[in-house]
Design a protein around this motif. Structure first.
Motif, PDB file in Angstrom:
ATOM      1  N   GLY A  37      -3.601   8.301   1.367  1.00 23.18           N
ATOM      2  CA  GLY A  37      -3.000   6.969   1.368  1.00 23.18           C
ATOM      3  C   GLY A  37      -2.969   6.359  -0.009  1.00 23.18           C
ATOM      4  O   GLY A  37      -2.022   5.638  -0.371  1.00 23.18           O
ATOM      5  N   ALA A  38      -3.999   6.641  -0.800  1.00 19.40           N
ATOM      6  CA  ALA A  38      -4.057   6.094  -2.157  1.00 19.40           C
ATOM      7  C   ALA A  38      -2.964   6.660  -3.053  1.00 19.40           C
ATOM      8  O   ALA A  38      -2.589   6.043  -4.056  1.00 19.40           O
ATOM      9  CB  ALA A  38      -5.428   6.372  -2.775  1.00 19.40           C
ATOM     10  N   THR A  39      -2.418   7.838  -2.681  1.00 18.19           N
ATOM     11  CA  THR A  39      -1.349   8.437  -3.489  1.00 18.19           C
ATOM     12  C   THR A  39       0.023   7.896  -3.114  1.00 18.19           C
ATOM     13  O   THR A  39       1.006   8.164  -3.820  1.00 18.19           O
ATOM     14  CB  THR A  39      -1.321   9.972  -3.308  1.00 18.19           C
ATOM     15  OG1 THR A  39      -0.809  10.287  -1.999  1.00 18.19           O
ATOM     16  CG2 THR A  39      -2.705  10.572  -3.491  1.00 18.19           C
ATOM     17  N   GLY A  40       0.121   7.170  -1.987  1.00 19.70           N
ATOM     18  CA  GLY A  40       1.409   6.677  -1.530  1.00 19.70           C
ATOM     19  C   GLY A  40       2.333   7.774  -1.048  1.00 19.70           C
ATOM     20  O   GLY A  40       3.539   7.566  -0.919  1.00 19.70           O
ATOM     21  N   GLY A  41       1.777   8.956  -0.792  1.00 22.13           N
ATOM     22  CA  GLY A  41       2.601  10.062  -0.319  1.00 22.13           C
ATOM     23  C   GLY A  41       3.063  10.987  -1.417  1.00 22.13           C
ATOM     24  O   GLY A  41       3.714  12.006  -1.141  1.00 22.13           O
ATOM     25  N   THR A  42       2.728  10.680  -2.664  1.00 17.82           N
ATOM     26  CA  THR A  42       3.064  11.557  -3.784  1.00 17.82           C
ATOM     27  C   THR A  42       1.764  12.146  -4.315  1.00 17.82           C
ATOM     28  O   THR A  42       1.071  11.539  -5.141  1.00 17.82           O
ATOM     29  CB  THR A  42       3.796  10.792  -4.902  1.00 17.82           C
ATOM     30  OG1 THR A  42       4.964  10.165  -4.358  1.00 17.82           O
ATOM     31  CG2 THR A  42       4.209  11.729  -6.022  1.00 17.82           C
ATOM     32  N   VAL A  43       1.413  13.304  -3.830  1.00 16.68           N
ATOM     33  CA  VAL A  43       0.125  13.900  -4.154  1.00 16.68           C
ATOM     34  C   VAL A  43       0.187  14.573  -5.520  1.00 16.68           C
ATOM     35  O   VAL A  43       1.094  15.377  -5.779  1.00 16.68           O
ATOM     36  CB  VAL A  43      -0.264  14.944  -3.082  1.00 16.68           C
ATOM     37  CG1 VAL A  43      -1.638  15.524  -3.370  1.00 16.68           C
ATOM     38  CG2 VAL A  43      -0.222  14.315  -1.696  1.00 16.68           C
ATOM     39  N   PRO A  44      -0.730  14.259  -6.424  1.00 14.74           N
ATOM     40  CA  PRO A  44      -0.730  14.918  -7.730  1.00 14.74           C
ATOM     41  C   PRO A  44      -0.959  16.417  -7.593  1.00 14.74           C
ATOM     42  O   PRO A  44      -1.621  16.875  -6.659  1.00 14.74           O
ATOM     43  CB  PRO A  44      -1.886  14.236  -8.476  1.00 14.74           C
ATOM     44  CG  PRO A  44      -2.745  13.649  -7.413  1.00 14.74           C
ATOM     45  CD  PRO A  44      -1.832  13.287  -6.290  1.00 14.74           C
ATOM     46  N   LEU A  61       1.293  13.084   4.846  1.00 15.15           N
ATOM     47  CA  LEU A  61       2.263  12.666   3.836  1.00 15.15           C
ATOM     48  C   LEU A  61       3.163  11.559   4.376  1.00 15.15           C
ATOM     49  O   LEU A  61       3.478  10.587   3.670  1.00 15.15           O
ATOM     50  CB  LEU A  61       3.104  13.867   3.391  1.00 15.15           C
ATOM     51  CG  LEU A  61       2.389  14.904   2.531  1.00 15.15           C
ATOM     52  CD1 LEU A  61       3.281  16.116   2.320  1.00 15.15           C
ATOM     53  CD2 LEU A  61       1.988  14.293   1.187  1.00 15.15           C
ATOM     54  N   PHE A  62       3.569  11.703   5.627  1.00 10.01           N
ATOM     55  CA  PHE A  62       4.419  10.689   6.253  1.00 10.01           C
ATOM     56  C   PHE A  62       3.681   9.360   6.358  1.00 10.01           C
ATOM     57  O   PHE A  62       4.202   8.312   5.955  1.00 10.01           O
ATOM     58  CB  PHE A  62       4.850  11.173   7.631  1.00 10.01           C
ATOM     59  CG  PHE A  62       5.686  10.195   8.408  1.00 10.01           C
ATOM     60  CD1 PHE A  62       6.996   9.943   8.052  1.00 10.01           C
ATOM     61  CD2 PHE A  62       5.156   9.523   9.509  1.00 10.01           C
ATOM     62  CE1 PHE A  62       7.779   9.035   8.771  1.00 10.01           C
ATOM     63  CE2 PHE A  62       5.916   8.623  10.229  1.00 10.01           C
ATOM     64  CZ  PHE A  62       7.233   8.371   9.861  1.00 10.01           C
ATOM     65  N   ALA A  63       2.457   9.377   6.862  1.00 13.09           N
ATOM     66  CA  ALA A  63       1.699   8.130   7.025  1.00 13.09           C
ATOM     67  C   ALA A  63       1.407   7.480   5.691  1.00 13.09           C
ATOM     68  O   ALA A  63       1.405   6.251   5.571  1.00 13.09           O
ATOM     69  CB  ALA A  63       0.395   8.417   7.776  1.00 13.09           C
ATOM     70  N   ALA A  64       1.170   8.283   4.658  1.00 15.09           N
ATOM     71  CA  ALA A  64       0.845   7.730   3.340  1.00 15.09           C
ATOM     72  C   ALA A  64       2.017   6.987   2.725  1.00 15.09           C
ATOM     73  O   ALA A  64       1.838   6.176   1.812  1.00 15.09           O
ATOM     74  CB  ALA A  64       0.394   8.853   2.412  1.00 15.09           C
ATOM     75  N   SER A  65       3.213   7.227   3.239  1.00 11.43           N
ATOM     76  CA  SER A  65       4.403   6.570   2.695  1.00 11.43           C
ATOM     77  C   SER A  65       4.683   5.218   3.348  1.00 11.43           C
ATOM     78  O   SER A  65       5.694   4.579   3.042  1.00 11.43           O
ATOM     79  CB  SER A  65       5.623   7.475   2.885  1.00 11.43           C
ATOM     80  OG  SER A  65       5.985   7.574   4.263  1.00 11.43           O
ATOM     81  N   ALA A  66       3.802   4.781   4.229  1.00 11.70           N
ATOM     82  CA  ALA A  66       4.068   3.569   5.012  1.00 11.70           C
ATOM     83  C   ALA A  66       4.193   2.322   4.167  1.00 11.70           C
ATOM     84  O   ALA A  66       4.864   1.366   4.550  1.00 11.70           O
ATOM     85  CB  ALA A  66       2.964   3.377   6.061  1.00 11.70           C
ATOM     86  N   GLY A  67       3.523   2.264   3.026  1.00 15.21           N
ATOM     87  CA  GLY A  67       3.572   1.063   2.215  1.00 15.21           C
ATOM     88  C   GLY A  67       2.602  -0.008   2.668  1.00 15.21           C
ATOM     89  O   GLY A  67       2.719  -1.171   2.280  1.00 15.21           O
ATOM     90  N   ASP A  68       1.623   0.374   3.484  1.00 18.78           N
ATOM     91  CA  ASP A  68       0.653  -0.600   4.010  1.00 18.78           C
ATOM     92  C   ASP A  68      -0.663  -0.557   3.251  1.00 18.78           C
ATOM     93  O   ASP A  68      -1.679  -1.070   3.713  1.00 18.78           O
ATOM     94  CB  ASP A  68       0.395  -0.330   5.497  1.00 18.78           C
ATOM     95  CG  ASP A  68      -0.392   0.955   5.729  1.00 18.78           C
ATOM     96  OD1 ASP A  68      -0.329   1.856   4.854  1.00 18.78           O
ATOM     97  OD2 ASP A  68      -1.069   1.060   6.764  1.00 18.78           O
ATOM     98  N   GLY A  69      -0.641   0.083   2.079  1.00 19.63           N
ATOM     99  CA  GLY A  69      -1.867   0.221   1.315  1.00 19.63           C
ATOM    100  C   GLY A  69      -2.596   1.516   1.611  1.00 19.63           C
ATOM    101  O   GLY A  69      -3.728   1.715   1.156  1.00 19.63           O
ATOM    102  N   GLY A  70      -2.009   2.391   2.381  1.00 20.54           N
ATOM    103  CA  GLY A  70      -2.597   3.681   2.677  1.00 20.54           C
ATOM    104  C   GLY A  70      -3.446   3.730   3.923  1.00 20.54           C
ATOM    105  O   GLY A  70      -3.983   4.785   4.279  1.00 20.54           O
ATOM    106  N   HIS A  71      -3.566   2.621   4.631  1.00 17.00           N
ATOM    107  CA  HIS A  71      -4.492   2.563   5.763  1.00 17.00           C
ATOM    108  C   HIS A  71      -4.004   3.356   6.977  1.00 17.00           C
ATOM    109  O   HIS A  71      -4.811   3.908   7.724  1.00 17.00           O
ATOM    110  CB  HIS A  71      -4.743   1.106   6.142  1.00 17.00           C
ATOM    111  CG  HIS A  71      -5.211   0.273   4.996  1.00 17.00           C
ATOM    112  ND1 HIS A  71      -6.383   0.527   4.336  1.00 17.00           N
ATOM    113  CD2 HIS A  71      -4.646  -0.807   4.371  1.00 17.00           C
ATOM    114  CE1 HIS A  71      -6.552  -0.375   3.362  1.00 17.00           C
ATOM    115  NE2 HIS A  71      -5.504  -1.173   3.367  1.00 17.00           N
TER     116      HIS A  71
END
Length: 337
Positions: A26-33, A261-271
């Motif tokens: 979630g902290a990556t916003g869906g873009t994993v380093p 990856l899908f959930a991390a893109s939610a824009g809710d802060g990663g929660h």
């Protein structure tokens, strides 16, 4: 000989490692380093201290015959605040020095984003209850940090109410109920549908977040637009709705990577990713989690140790008790109760 079954261990490890992996994703916003450690946020840190408090509460009950688990978890949160150097807390905060091994983990002492509602509640030095919550926040930390309570025989809502209020408390209770069903060998979709069909157990808004998420998942393929609608902000009910929608759209063990990856893109802060990770991990066990990500997860060893120790304490009580000797003489040093 241990009383812990392979299934119990897999559920707990999967839930906790999935939670921590979802937190980091979630902290990556869906873009994993492409390389480097996947770090925890303050939500993941607090989830670790929730488990520490649960284990210590059970130890206390075994040796003293009575215990109030929320009070012990509260003290664990105070330990987190102390090692974080948060104003108003010191390493010796009122005679309650951080103890046990968890307070010595370096990554847990690093500031990883804010947890303003939790910190403010701790600084007020008054534990909230379900009937009289501490403060007015309905933020997602009430849910994400209490997800492991679903593995323990007490109400996650009581832990959420220590620092949060309203719909956040209801969301924590609802998510804990799902995890408890998963630990009881229910399937993922079955557990979600079962909890959704029990009206009146949690706050109305928390209940409303689950039913629309399941309905949206039934209506078609996973949609980023639908996810953004269900999880528009950093409230606990948004995290619950986004996490449930994700798991209902990607319920299989072979799609865990895609789900996170899908959930991390939610824009809710990663929660939402944290919730999805915990639910999918509890449902499928740690072997379903992407190994390449787990190998980079900063707190993987810490989280896995806590999950194993929580199950071990509940079923084997290594520190002994009033009528039986300890099997691990160091257990109460690790988890002083």
């Amino acid at each position: 000989m241990t009383k812990v079954t392979a299934e119990q261990l897999a559920t707990a490890r999967g839930c906790v490692l999935g939670l921590m992996l979802g937190d980091a994703m979630g902290a990556t916003g869906g873009t994993v380093p492409a390389s480097g450690p996947l770090r925890a946020t303050s939500a993941g840190q607090l989830a670790c201290f929730t488990m520490d408090g649960l284990i210590r509460a059970h130890v206390r009950h075994r040796h003293r015959g009575i215990c109030h688990p929320p009070s012990v978890v509260w003290e664990s949160y105070r330990s987190w605040a102390a090692i974080q150097g948060i104003p108003g807390f010191t390493v010796d905060h009122g005679g309650h020095s951080p103890a046990g091994w968890l307070a010595k983990v370096p990554a847990l002492a690093e500031r990883r984003g804010s947890a303003p509602a939790t910190v403010a509640a701790l600084q007020r030095r008054k534990m909230g209850t379900v009937d009289e919550p501490n403060g007015t926040s309905t933020g997602a930390h009430a849910l994400t940090r209490t997800l492991p309570v679903g593995l323990y025989p007490c109400d996650p809502a009581e832990m959420a109410a220590l620092t949060h209020a309203g719909d956040a408390v209801g969301a924590a209770g609802l998510a804990g109920a799902v995890i408890r069903l998963l630990a009881g060998d229910h399937g993922l979709v079955e557990a979600l549908e079962s909890v959704a069909s029990e009206p009146g157990q949690w706050s109305e808004a928390a209940e409303r977040s689950l039913a629309p998420a399941l309905a949206a998942a039934r209506s078609g393929a996973a949609s980023a637009h639908e996810l953004a609608r269900l999880a528009p902000d950093a409230r606990a009910v948004s995290a619950l709705a986004g996490g449930v929608y994700t798991t209902a759209c990607f319920p299989g063990r072979e799609t865990v990577r895609e789900a996170l990856l899908f959930a991390a893109s939610a824009g809710d802060g990663g929660h939402a990713a944290t919730v999805a990770g915990a639910l999918l991990g509890a449902a499928h066990g740690p072997d379903a989690l992407p190994v390449d990500w787990l190998s980079r997860l900063e707190l993987a060893w810490t989280a896995d140790t806590l999950a194993r120790d929580l199950v071990t304490e509940l079923h084997d009580s290594p520190s002994g008790g009033e009528y039986f000797p300890p099997t691990d003489p160091h257990w109460r040093t690790r988890y002083p109760g």
